[in-house]
Design an enzyme around this catalytic site. Sequence first.
Site, PDB file in Angstrom:
ATOM      1  N   ASP A 139      -4.751  12.950  20.942  1.00  0.00           N
ATOM      2  CA  ASP A 139      -3.047  12.832  20.378  1.00  0.00           C
ATOM      3  C   ASP A 139      -3.195  13.435  18.860  1.00  0.00           C
ATOM      4  O   ASP A 139      -1.974  13.783  18.434  1.00  0.00           O
ATOM      5  CB  ASP A 139      -2.822  11.438  20.484  1.00  0.00           C
ATOM      6  CG  ASP A 139      -2.438  10.773  21.558  1.00  0.00           C
ATOM      7  OD1 ASP A 139      -2.201  11.684  22.600  1.00  0.00           O
ATOM      8  OD2 ASP A 139      -2.139   9.602  21.796  1.00  0.00           O
TER       9      ASP A 139
ATOM     10  N   ALA B 287      -7.094   8.727  19.978  1.00  0.00           N
ATOM     11  CA  ALA B 287      -7.176   8.623  21.576  1.00  0.00           C
ATOM     12  C   ALA B 287      -7.778   9.966  22.153  1.00  0.00           C
ATOM     13  O   ALA B 287      -6.811  10.705  22.839  1.00  0.00           O
ATOM     14  CB  ALA B 287      -5.704   8.516  21.893  1.00  0.00           C
TER      15      ALA B 287
ATOM     16  N   ASP C 193       0.737  -1.186  -0.139  1.00  0.00           N
ATOM     17  CA  ASP C 193      -0.129  -0.046  -0.015  1.00  0.00           C
ATOM     18  C   ASP C 193       0.649   1.200   0.066  1.00  0.00           C
ATOM     19  O   ASP C 193       0.407   2.346  -0.714  1.00  0.00           O
ATOM     20  CB  ASP C 193      -0.870   0.067   1.247  1.00  0.00           C
ATOM     21  CG  ASP C 193      -2.054  -0.903   0.969  1.00  0.00           C
ATOM     22  OD1 ASP C 193      -2.601  -1.272  -0.066  1.00  0.00           O
ATOM     23  OD2 ASP C 193      -2.483  -1.601   2.045  1.00  0.00           O
TER      24      ASP C 193
ATOM     25  N   THR D  14     -10.096   2.626   5.689  1.00  0.00           N
ATOM     26  CA  THR D  14      -9.493   1.266   5.876  1.00  0.00           C
ATOM     27  C   THR D  14      -7.980   1.293   6.462  1.00  0.00           C
ATOM     28  O   THR D  14      -7.478   0.139   6.734  1.00  0.00           O
ATOM     29  CB  THR D  14      -9.601   0.042   4.956  1.00  0.00           C
ATOM     30  OG1 THR D  14      -9.041   0.781   3.634  1.00  0.00           O
ATOM     31  CG2 THR D  14     -10.887  -0.200   4.828  1.00  0.00           C
ATOM     32  N   GLY D  15      -7.468   2.479   6.528  1.00  0.00           N
ATOM     33  CA  GLY D  15      -6.014   2.614   7.081  1.00  0.00           C
ATOM     34  C   GLY D  15      -6.141   3.412   8.518  1.00  0.00           C
ATOM     35  O   GLY D  15      -6.942   2.538   9.197  1.00  0.00           O
TER      36      GLY D  15
ATOM     37  N   ARG E 240       2.738   6.251  -2.798  1.00  0.00           N
ATOM     38  CA  ARG E 240       3.753   6.865  -3.451  1.00  0.00           C
ATOM     39  C   ARG E 240       3.565   6.848  -5.192  1.00  0.00           C
ATOM     40  O   ARG E 240       3.721   7.898  -5.777  1.00  0.00           O
ATOM     41  CB  ARG E 240       4.962   6.266  -3.208  1.00  0.00           C
ATOM     42  CG  ARG E 240       6.111   7.197  -3.609  1.00  0.00           C
ATOM     43  CD  ARG E 240       7.571   6.369  -3.122  1.00  0.00           C
ATOM     44  NE  ARG E 240       7.656   6.746  -1.889  1.00  0.00           N
ATOM     45  CZ  ARG E 240       8.147   7.813  -1.072  1.00  0.00           C
ATOM     46  NH1 ARG E 240       8.843   8.652  -1.894  1.00  0.00           N
ATOM     47  NH2 ARG E 240       8.267   7.848   0.269  1.00  0.00           N
TER      48      ARG E 240
ATOM     49  N   SER F  13      -7.542   5.666  10.109  1.00  0.00           N
ATOM     50  CA  SER F  13      -8.668   5.971  10.752  1.00  0.00           C
ATOM     51  C   SER F  13      -9.428   4.673  11.232  1.00  0.00           C
ATOM     52  O   SER F  13     -10.005   4.884  12.467  1.00  0.00           O
ATOM     53  CB  SER F  13      -9.652   6.577   9.535  1.00  0.00           C
ATOM     54  OG  SER F  13     -10.847   6.896   9.962  1.00  0.00           O
TER      55      SER F  13
HETATM   56  N1  NAD Z   1      -1.931   2.879  13.521  1.00  0.00           N
HETATM   57  C1  NAD Z   1      -2.384   2.765  12.178  1.00  0.00           C
HETATM   58  O1  NAD Z   1      -3.178   2.067  11.713  1.00  0.00           O
HETATM   59  C2  NAD Z   1      -1.496   3.595  11.335  1.00  0.00           C
HETATM   60  C3  NAD Z   1      -0.499   4.536  11.641  1.00  0.00           C
HETATM   61  C4  NAD Z   1       0.010   5.353  10.745  1.00  0.00           C
HETATM   62  C5  NAD Z   1      -0.214   5.230   9.410  1.00  0.00           C
HETATM   63  N2  NAD Z   1      -1.137   4.377   9.110  1.00  0.00           N
HETATM   64  C6  NAD Z   1      -1.443   4.258   7.668  1.00  0.00           C
HETATM   65  O2  NAD Z   1      -0.169   4.123   6.869  1.00  0.00           O
HETATM   66  C7  NAD Z   1      -0.384   4.959   5.611  1.00  0.00           C
HETATM   67  C8  NAD Z   1       0.924   5.154   4.993  1.00  0.00           C
HETATM   68  O3  NAD Z   1       1.569   3.942   4.776  1.00  0.00           O
HETATM   69  P1  NAD Z   1       3.005   3.674   4.731  1.00  0.00           P
HETATM   70  O4  NAD Z   1       3.364   2.225   4.096  1.00  0.00           O
HETATM   71  O5  NAD Z   1       3.684   4.976   4.726  1.00  0.00           O
HETATM   72  O6  NAD Z   1       2.993   3.270   6.524  1.00  0.00           O
HETATM   73  P2  NAD Z   1       3.329   1.865   6.984  1.00  0.00           P
HETATM   74  O7  NAD Z   1       4.510   0.956   6.708  1.00  0.00           O
HETATM   75  O8  NAD Z   1       3.200   2.193   8.591  1.00  0.00           O
HETATM   76  O9  NAD Z   1       2.050   0.904   6.662  1.00  0.00           O
HETATM   77  C9  NAD Z   1       1.076   1.067   7.182  1.00  0.00           C
HETATM   78  C10 NAD Z   1      -0.066  -0.061   7.130  1.00  0.00           C
HETATM   79  O10 NAD Z   1      -1.349   0.536   6.705  1.00  0.00           O
HETATM   80  C11 NAD Z   1      -1.843  -0.233   5.626  1.00  0.00           C
HETATM   81  N3  NAD Z   1      -2.670   0.741   4.816  1.00  0.00           N
HETATM   82  C12 NAD Z   1      -2.365   1.736   4.247  1.00  0.00           C
HETATM   83  N4  NAD Z   1      -3.267   2.203   3.551  1.00  0.00           N
HETATM   84  C13 NAD Z   1      -4.462   1.483   3.557  1.00  0.00           C
HETATM   85  C14 NAD Z   1      -5.524   1.586   3.151  1.00  0.00           C
HETATM   86  N5  NAD Z   1      -6.192   2.670   2.358  1.00  0.00           N
HETATM   87  N6  NAD Z   1      -6.524   0.498   3.481  1.00  0.00           N
HETATM   88  C15 NAD Z   1      -5.829  -0.358   4.394  1.00  0.00           C
HETATM   89  N7  NAD Z   1      -4.762  -0.417   4.813  1.00  0.00           N
HETATM   90  C16 NAD Z   1      -3.940   0.778   4.508  1.00  0.00           C
HETATM   91  C17 NAD Z   1      -0.546  -0.728   4.801  1.00  0.00           C
HETATM   92  O11 NAD Z   1      -0.981  -1.882   4.195  1.00  0.00           O
HETATM   93  C18 NAD Z   1       0.410  -0.977   5.971  1.00  0.00           C
HETATM   94  O12 NAD Z   1       0.284  -2.139   6.553  1.00  0.00           O
HETATM   95  C19 NAD Z   1      -1.218   6.010   6.159  1.00  0.00           C
HETATM   96  O13 NAD Z   1      -1.742   6.780   5.101  1.00  0.00           O
HETATM   97  C20 NAD Z   1      -2.242   5.673   7.202  1.00  0.00           C
HETATM   98  O14 NAD Z   1      -3.542   5.203   6.738  1.00  0.00           O
HETATM   99  C21 NAD Z   1      -1.875   3.361   9.772  1.00  0.00           C
HETATM  100  N1  ATP Z   2       8.878  -4.436  -5.688  1.00  0.00           N
HETATM  101  C1  ATP Z   2       8.616  -5.130  -4.766  1.00  0.00           C
HETATM  102  N2  ATP Z   2       9.276  -6.483  -4.777  1.00  0.00           N
HETATM  103  C2  ATP Z   2       9.179  -7.373  -3.955  1.00  0.00           C
HETATM  104  N3  ATP Z   2       8.579  -7.013  -2.728  1.00  0.00           N
HETATM  105  C3  ATP Z   2       8.251  -5.689  -2.355  1.00  0.00           C
HETATM  106  C4  ATP Z   2       8.210  -4.882  -3.528  1.00  0.00           C
HETATM  107  N4  ATP Z   2       7.903  -3.664  -3.224  1.00  0.00           N
HETATM  108  C5  ATP Z   2       7.354  -3.813  -1.633  1.00  0.00           C
HETATM  109  N5  ATP Z   2       7.732  -4.937  -1.463  1.00  0.00           N
HETATM  110  C6  ATP Z   2       7.517  -5.673  -0.010  1.00  0.00           C
HETATM  111  O1  ATP Z   2       6.517  -5.192   0.612  1.00  0.00           O
HETATM  112  C7  ATP Z   2       6.737  -4.523   1.798  1.00  0.00           C
HETATM  113  C8  ATP Z   2       6.115  -3.226   1.774  1.00  0.00           C
HETATM  114  O2  ATP Z   2       5.878  -2.442   0.919  1.00  0.00           O
HETATM  115  P1  ATP Z   2       5.297  -1.111   0.833  1.00  0.00           P
HETATM  116  O3  ATP Z   2       5.895  -0.030   1.592  1.00  0.00           O
HETATM  117  O4  ATP Z   2       4.860  -0.641  -0.538  1.00  0.00           O
HETATM  118  O5  ATP Z   2       3.604  -1.290   1.646  1.00  0.00           O
HETATM  119  P2  ATP Z   2       3.212  -1.170   3.025  1.00  0.00           P
HETATM  120  O6  ATP Z   2       2.831   0.310   3.291  1.00  0.00           O
HETATM  121  O7  ATP Z   2       4.164  -1.787   4.258  1.00  0.00           O
HETATM  122  O8  ATP Z   2       1.879  -1.782   3.283  1.00  0.00           O
HETATM  123  P3  ATP Z   2       1.603  -3.459   2.949  1.00  0.00           P
HETATM  124  O9  ATP Z   2       1.035  -3.809   4.371  1.00  0.00           O
HETATM  125  O10 ATP Z   2       0.632  -3.415   1.912  1.00  0.00           O
HETATM  126  O11 ATP Z   2       2.848  -4.195   2.562  1.00  0.00           O
HETATM  127  C9  ATP Z   2       8.286  -4.115   1.582  1.00  0.00           C
HETATM  128  O12 ATP Z   2       9.117  -3.838   2.664  1.00  0.00           O
HETATM  129  C10 ATP Z   2       8.800  -5.418   0.724  1.00  0.00           C
HETATM  130  O13 ATP Z   2       8.873  -6.508   1.681  1.00  0.00           O
END
Ligand code: NAD
Ligand code: ATP
Length: 294
Positions: A179, A214, A74, A190-191, A79, A193
Amino acid sequence: MKIAVYGQYYKDNTEDIIHKMITVFERFNPEVTFESKFYNVLNEHNLLNKAFDTYTTHEELDSGYNLLICIGGDGTMLRAATYVRNKGIPILGINAGRLGFLATVQQENIETLLPLIFEHKYKVSPRSLLTLDYDGKAEELNELDYALNEVTVSRKDTTSMITIETRLNGDYLNAYWADGLIISTPTGSTGYSLSCGGPILMPEVNSFVITPIAPHNLNARPLVIQDDTEIELIVSSRENQHLISLDSRIITVETGTVLRLKKAPFKINLVEFPQEKFLVTLRKKLLWGEDKRN
Ligand SMILES: NC(=O)c1ccc[n+]([C@@H]2O[C@H](COP(=O)([O-])OP(=O)(O)OC[C@H]3O[C@@H](n4cnc5c(N)ncnc54)[C@H](O)[C@@H]3O)[C@@H](O)[C@H]2O)c1
Ligand SMILES: Nc1ncnc2c1ncn2[C@@H]1O[C@H](COP(=O)(O)OP(=O)(O)OP(=O)(O)O)[C@@H](O)[C@H]1O
């Protein structure tokens, strides 16, 4: 057909994903351009059997592209949206990550689903975004002042709560003592919020959600509002600064700044296949379908 490819990381499963994608490309012969850093990484690992054009900035992608394929989780999808901006290019996410709520195509389905693009057997799900404005806006935001998931205000360098004075279309709503506060789009519902007790919105409803993080006003609850509402937030805190995040991007602003949020004048189009509709994703990825009574 013109296709852009975007990704950020190379991991063990990247090879299989690229191989499957290229196999489909060979059948349908689209014009393909890779994001340059990702292209270099793929080449370092010898994953591409021929040379492709590359792009480096969002300016090099125009609305003449029919599709952007995003390989990642995600975070990578969020990005990818910063490259597409207001160009309307549909984004298809191949999930290489963990949850992949937005990246709906699983690795094992690439060869069955990707051809559907070339056969025009897919739908586009238009997703609304939020934009943020305030006087003296940080330079990094002038270019990129929108969020596909949410805009969050939160405390910085302090354990004490902040107060977030909130107005909707000029009318006073509340001063949240919390907070932070999340203003979420349907996509973002679904994130973060959701983690703070917010409701899940269907992706195309015309609403936003205001969800406190919170809150110490125990009766404050997430509120669903119409998405044509102009939202104004003013944070007060013991510190002089607080944080604002737009999806994964974060900036610092002075406490007391009047923040204005509203719906962006464009949408991000996510590709949706009948096999991977939102309700299917809900059941699969938020595990609703795991309840044995279902
Ligand atoms: N406590 C939390 O749940 C929390 C805290 C900070 C940010 N986030 C989410 O992470 C997003 C940023 O992603 P990141 O990769 O930079 O952070 P991250 O690496 O902390 O990943 C956040 C998680 O949120 C999930 N996520 C992101 N967008 C989603 C969506 N629209 N529906 C369901 N799941 C979703 C991703 O799959 C990932 O597992 C923010 O936009 C926010 O929604 C969640
Ligand atoms: N091009 C890629 N090839 C293989 N693995 C990848 C690639 N891009 C991302 N990943 C794997 O997915 C992880 C998470 O990627 P990304 O930061 O895009 O998502 P996220 O926000 O953490 O959400 P999610 O829970 O959907 O993984 C990375 O750390 C890596 O392990």
